[in-house]
Design a protein around this motif. Sequence first.
Motif, PDB file in Angstrom:
ATOM      1  N   UNK A  35       0.667  -1.405   0.189  1.00 49.98           N
ATOM      2  CA  UNK A  35       0.037   0.098   0.128  1.00 49.98           C
ATOM      3  C   UNK A  35       0.786   1.206   0.093  1.00 49.98           C
ATOM      4  N   UNK A  36       1.866   1.524   0.558  1.00 48.64           N
ATOM      5  CA  UNK A  36       2.930   2.411   0.857  1.00 48.64           C
ATOM      6  C   UNK A  36       3.971   2.674  -0.283  1.00 48.64           C
ATOM      7  N   UNK A  37       4.185   1.578  -0.828  1.00 51.96           N
ATOM      8  CA  UNK A  37       5.253   1.610  -2.035  1.00 51.96           C
ATOM      9  C   UNK A  37       4.707   1.027  -3.280  1.00 51.96           C
ATOM     10  N   UNK A  38       4.610  -0.146  -3.466  1.00 51.52           N
ATOM     11  CA  UNK A  38       3.973  -0.797  -4.716  1.00 51.52           C
ATOM     12  C   UNK A  38       3.739  -2.159  -4.421  1.00 51.52           C
ATOM     13  N   UNK A  39       2.566  -2.761  -5.098  1.00 50.48           N
ATOM     14  CA  UNK A  39       2.422  -4.162  -4.746  1.00 50.48           C
ATOM     15  C   UNK A  39       3.444  -5.204  -5.006  1.00 50.48           C
ATOM     16  N   UNK A  40       4.333  -4.956  -6.518  1.00 47.92           N
ATOM     17  CA  UNK A  40       5.595  -5.910  -6.436  1.00 47.92           C
ATOM     18  C   UNK A  40       6.747  -5.583  -5.588  1.00 47.92           C
ATOM     19  N   UNK A  41       6.764  -4.496  -4.808  1.00 47.96           N
ATOM     20  CA  UNK A  41       7.716  -4.406  -3.795  1.00 47.96           C
ATOM     21  C   UNK A  41       7.442  -5.304  -2.716  1.00 47.96           C
ATOM     22  N   UNK A  42       6.130  -5.874  -2.113  1.00 51.18           N
ATOM     23  CA  UNK A  42       5.949  -6.648  -1.091  1.00 51.18           C
ATOM     24  C   UNK A  42       6.716  -8.034  -0.957  1.00 51.18           C
ATOM     25  N   UNK A  43       6.809  -8.879  -2.018  1.00 50.06           N
ATOM     26  CA  UNK A  43       7.298 -10.103  -1.885  1.00 50.06           C
ATOM     27  C   UNK A  43       9.051  -9.955  -1.750  1.00 50.06           C
TER      28      UNK A  43
END
Length: 95
Positions: free
Chosen positions: A44-52
């Motif tokens: 939510x704060x950066x980008x969805x692909x950054x989560x994994x």
Amino acid sequence: MSTSTPLPPEALDDWLAVLAAGLDLDPADVPVGVLLDVARDVAHGVARPAAPLSTFLVGFAAARNGGTAADVEQASATATRLALDWSSTHPAEPR
């Protein structure tokens, strides 16, 4: 190419058990809630692909720093803090 269906929430424990066994880890040592919180905050704060990528880096940093539960908590706290600060320090580019 096959299509995959999302993992239902109730199957998460089963997947954790299988993956942890495959990686020679104790599922009890995996702070699922903490990692999911990091993934949510980064998505939510950066980008969805950054989560994994972020959860991998949390685990990698924790392992390099000793691999204790406290190391995971510290790395997770850092990732969450950075993710929550991201939008204020990196305003969205106009499209």
